[in-house]
Write an enzyme that holds these catalytic residues in place. Structure first.
Site, mmCIF file in Angstrom:
data_model
loop_
_atom_site.group_PDB
_atom_site.id
_atom_site.type_symbol
_atom_site.label_atom_id
_atom_site.label_comp_id
_atom_site.label_asym_id
_atom_site.label_seq_id
_atom_site.Cartn_x
_atom_site.Cartn_y
_atom_site.Cartn_z
ATOM 1 N N SER A 86 3.400 -2.293 -2.747
ATOM 2 C CA SER A 86 2.488 -3.397 -2.833
ATOM 3 C C SER A 86 1.350 -2.997 -3.594
ATOM 4 O O SER A 86 0.996 -1.964 -3.759
ATOM 5 C CB SER A 86 1.906 -3.975 -1.454
ATOM 6 O OG SER A 86 0.855 -4.538 -1.617
ATOM 7 N N TYR A 138 -2.439 -1.892 6.481
ATOM 8 C CA TYR A 138 -1.232 -2.405 5.768
ATOM 9 C C TYR A 138 -1.474 -1.666 4.504
ATOM 10 O O TYR A 138 -0.397 -1.093 4.051
ATOM 11 C CB TYR A 138 -1.473 -3.768 5.748
ATOM 12 C CG TYR A 138 -0.461 -4.340 4.358
ATOM 13 C CD1 TYR A 138 0.920 -4.521 4.823
ATOM 14 C CD2 TYR A 138 -0.797 -4.486 3.197
ATOM 15 C CE1 TYR A 138 1.898 -5.069 3.717
ATOM 16 C CE2 TYR A 138 0.288 -4.982 2.158
ATOM 17 C CZ TYR A 138 1.656 -5.140 2.544
ATOM 18 O OH TYR A 138 2.318 -5.799 1.673
#
Length: 263
Positions: A145, A158
């Site tokens: 990501s 995250y």
């Protein structure tokens, strides 16, 4: 790794019931690979398996389980060994996220997220190495990501897990490339999927969402080109320059503005 050379071989996709994982299953099946579909929602997996088998004439195998649970990766490996299925392409897509202040989410949720996003990914690579080395060429796709490029207040856990994925995957590429295994780090941007809803997303400055099909196409082109990193997100060059050159205090402050919860 050329997909045409892997036609008739097996690919394993985690998080295959929706979003990027579902699109990987479709495009790999279209390329002629048989697909193992792994996720929690069996009904969705069975529907996807029937669809790709009917449309593309490939074989499918459905494994419905929560990968974050103890022993799940070993269960997947034992199931496939028992079925005589060897994996030539491993796509580690399953992940979880959480928006908001860290104290607003119970600690066990974060523990499960860390397990799924990091430990499971490592275990999948480790467990399936004997499968991957059985072929003249094979591949692993680990989905990262843009959050991996800097700390992200209000998505702290995250972002940290994706920083782990980014570092681990590129290091593993360096270890395995001489064995004929391409380890690709895939960096999608914000994508139309169920991720935001499951992660408790709220209104933020991130308003644009790409399509899963675009992300997967970029990844598969990268396989053919032997690319260790495929970035299917816009603006990451500026993001990396900002994170690398500007003072940490400024980076943390400005990124935090993008994700701060509404009052």
């Amino acid at each position: 790794m050329k997909l045409a050379e892997a036609k008739g071989d097996w690919a394993l996709v985690t998080g295959a019931s929706s979003g990027i994982g579902q699109e990987f299953a479709i495009q790999l099946a279209r390329a002629g690979l048989n697909v193992v579909l792994v996720a929690r929602r069996e009904e969705r997996l069975q529907a996807l398996a029937r669809s790709v088998a009917s449309e593309f004439g490939v074989r499918t195998e459905v494994i419905a389980l929560d990968l974050s649970q103890h022993g799940a990766v070993e269960q997947v490996k034992a199931h496939l060994d028992g079925a005589g299925i060897q994996i030539r392409l491993l796509c580690n897509n399953a992940a979880a996220g959480r928006w908001g202040r860290i104290e607003a989410t119970p600690a066990p949720v974060y523990q499960q997220m860390i397990e799924l996003n990091t430990a499971v990914l490592v275990a999948m690579c480790h467990q399936f190495l004997p499968h991957l080395t059985a072929f003249p060429s094979s591949a692993v796709i680990n989905v990262s990501s843009p959050a991996s490029y800097q700390p992200v207040p209000y998505m702290a856990v995250y972002a940290a897990t994706k920083a782990f994925v980014q570092s681990f995957s590129q290091a593993l590429h360096g270890e395995w490339k001489e064995r004929g295994i391409l380890v690709q780090t895939l960096v999608p941007g914000p994508t139309e999927s169920e991720f935001d809803a499951k992660a408790g997303a709220y209104e933020s400055t991130l308003t644009r969402r790409g399509m899963p099909a675009e992300v997967v196409r970029a990844s598969l082109v990268g396989l053919a080109e032997g690319s260790p990193v495929v970035v299917a997100a816009k603006g990451t060059y500026k993001q990396r320059v900002f994170a690398g050159l500007f003072p940490s205090k400024m980076v943390i402050r400005e990124v935090g503005k993008m994700f701060k919860p509404p009052k």
